[in-house]
Write an enzyme that holds these catalytic residues in place. Structure first.
Site, PDB file in Angstrom:
ATOM      1  N   LYS A   5      -1.504  14.634 -29.433  1.00  0.00           N
ATOM      2  CA  LYS A   5      -2.177  14.726 -28.410  1.00  0.00           C
ATOM      3  C   LYS A   5      -3.523  13.724 -28.496  1.00  0.00           C
ATOM      4  O   LYS A   5      -3.619  13.402 -29.589  1.00  0.00           O
ATOM      5  CB  LYS A   5      -3.100  16.029 -28.376  1.00  0.00           C
ATOM      6  CG  LYS A   5      -3.702  16.740 -29.457  1.00  0.00           C
ATOM      7  CD  LYS A   5      -4.552  15.866 -30.251  1.00  0.00           C
ATOM      8  CE  LYS A   5      -5.839  15.646 -29.850  1.00  0.00           C
ATOM      9  NZ  LYS A   5      -6.615  14.795 -30.888  1.00  0.00           N
TER      10      LYS A   5
ATOM     11  N   TYR B  51      -9.335  19.703 -27.030  1.00  0.00           N
ATOM     12  CA  TYR B  51      -9.278  20.996 -27.393  1.00  0.00           C
ATOM     13  C   TYR B  51      -9.949  22.034 -26.919  1.00  0.00           C
ATOM     14  O   TYR B  51      -9.575  23.049 -26.632  1.00  0.00           O
ATOM     15  CB  TYR B  51      -9.697  21.203 -28.954  1.00  0.00           C
ATOM     16  CG  TYR B  51      -8.761  20.267 -29.929  1.00  0.00           C
ATOM     17  CD1 TYR B  51      -7.766  21.079 -30.535  1.00  0.00           C
ATOM     18  CD2 TYR B  51      -8.904  19.106 -30.304  1.00  0.00           C
ATOM     19  CE1 TYR B  51      -7.053  20.252 -31.516  1.00  0.00           C
ATOM     20  CE2 TYR B  51      -8.147  18.390 -31.225  1.00  0.00           C
ATOM     21  CZ  TYR B  51      -7.206  19.169 -31.834  1.00  0.00           C
ATOM     22  OH  TYR B  51      -6.344  18.299 -32.816  1.00  0.00           O
TER      23      TYR B  51
END
Ligand code: NDP
Length: 370
Positions: free
Chosen positions: A133, A217
């Site tokens: 990511k 996140y």
């Protein structure tokens, strides 16, 4: 972005809640016979080290090849993991991995703006892709990665390790069980003081600042905690322009997300202050916190709520798992998907959705994204 109630019902039905349900008791797979998925690690930096150590804890995965711009480092790592020198590639000749049948999958652990190119080249070489990511640095790039993997008939998973992590899954389980009642609001933050000279501060490599790197996140957590997709997002950014670190990326960004059910989430991220990752969820019957929530070990869940008999329940659960167990679970899951032709819990489409919301956040804050 506006969602009707019908859209909301459909998204809830498709959402992470149901996707994650089978994962709530995720353990490392039993050894799948002798067959282990062979990984080629692309980019031998910090996260690749965690991932390779994680692979060693699985029964279904192994490191079989490396791609690096630094041959000497690659040879040292190859010796540690038993990778033959003939399976060390560089960024120019890595397409030759097409002929290396020990490689089933790649793990892309490069700076963000390189994810799309190396995912697409790997897919064209016939290899399944587990990409770190943020998936990419723009929505069109993310879509092109999905398209390339579909065209090559290979799997694509994004490295959302919290989707496979015990304490995050426990929080989701408690929320879905209705323990704290109807969720009203969520707070989440994650950031750090980024050192000068990091590629993370260079927009052509990073695509953006802390939002792309660690704010993602919080964004992703608000989606898996609610099981909903954002209905609207408002954001503000502030950057100290006299700080030489922040010539091309933002320093601080704060955003508020409203979800279709009415839950409001407020999130913070920064490259200018130490900010341990956490989330707090407030419901009609109590609250739940995970602090730290996004670190490699030392996660702790606390909660307090009233049960059916109106008794107060207090939870304090520290997760004893050590780094690199989270990475082992992530690798184990992807290998299991490849071995048994299953769909990953965090596919390319999940990464694409975050890229779309990141685009909304930057737009609202007046920042131009790639
Ligand atoms: P590092 O800087 O530690 O490693 C990146 C590696 O990429 C380098 O070591 C290098 O490997 C290779 N590379 C190729 N070209 C460049 C370039 N121009 N500049 C810098 N490195 C280059 O980064 P991280 O490992 O921290 O991050 C890599 C990716 O992983 C990022 O996308 C990040 O967002 C993600 N990440 C995910 C985390 C997670 O918990 N899931 C945590 C941290 C990062 P070589 O020398 O072998 O060529």
């Amino acid at each position: 972005m506006h969602l009707s109630r019908r859209d909301f019902t459909r998204l809830s039905a498709l959402g992470l809640a149901s996707q994650l349900a089978p994962q709530l008791t995720h353990n490392l797979s039993a050894q799948s016979g002798d067959r282990k998925i062979g990984y080629c690690i692309i980019g031998l930096g910090r996260i690749a080290d965690h991932f390779m150590r994680g692979i060693q804890e699985t029964g279904n995965s192994k490191v079989v090849a490396l791609v690096s711009g630094h041959r000497e480092k690659a040879e040292m790592i190859a010796a540690k993991y038993g990778v033959p020198k003939s399976s060390i590639y560089n960024y120019e000749n890595m397409d030759q991995m097409r002929d290396n049948h020990t490689i089933d999958a790649v793990y892309v652990a490069l700076p963000n703006s390189m994810h799309a190119e190396y995912t697409i080249r790997s897919a064209k070489a016939g290899k399944h892709v587990l990409c770190e990511k943020p998936m990419a640095v723009s929505v069109p790039e993310a879509q092109s990665m999905i398209d390339a993997c579909k065209a090559a008939n290979v799997k694509l998973m994004i490295g959302y390790r919290c989707h496979y992590e015990t304490t995050n899954l426990r929080a989701i389980q408690l929320l879905r069980s209705g323990a704290i009642g109807q969720i009203q609001s969520i707070q989440s933050a994650f950031g750090f003081n980024c050192g000068a000279g990091e590629w993370r501060l260079d927009k052509p490599l990073a695509g953006g600042g802390p939002l792309m790197d660690v704010g993602i996140y919080c964004l992703n957590a608000t989606r898996y905690l609610t099981g909903e997709e954002p209905a609207s997002i408002t954001a503000y950014a502030h950057t100290d322009s006299s700080d030489p670190r922040f010539k091309t990326v933002e320093e601080n960004i704060v955003w508020i997300t409203k979800f279709p059910s009415g839950v409001v989430a407020s999130c913070n991220t920064t490259y200018g202050a130490p900010m341990d990752g956490y989330f707090r969820v407030y419901g009609s019957k109590g609250w739940l916190k995970v602090d730290t929530a996004f670190s490699y070990e030392g996660l702790r869940l606390t909660a307090e709520y009233h049960d059916q008999d109106k008794h107060t329940v207090k939870l304090d659960e520290s997760n004893p798992e050590k780094d690199p167990t989270q990475f082992a679970k992530e690798a184990d899951h992807f290998s299991d998907c490849v071995l048994h032709n299953k769909s990953p819990q965090s596919p390319g489409e999940e990464g694409l959705r975050d890229m779309q919301y990141i685009r909304e956040i930057y737009k609202s804050a007046g920042i131009i994204m790639a």
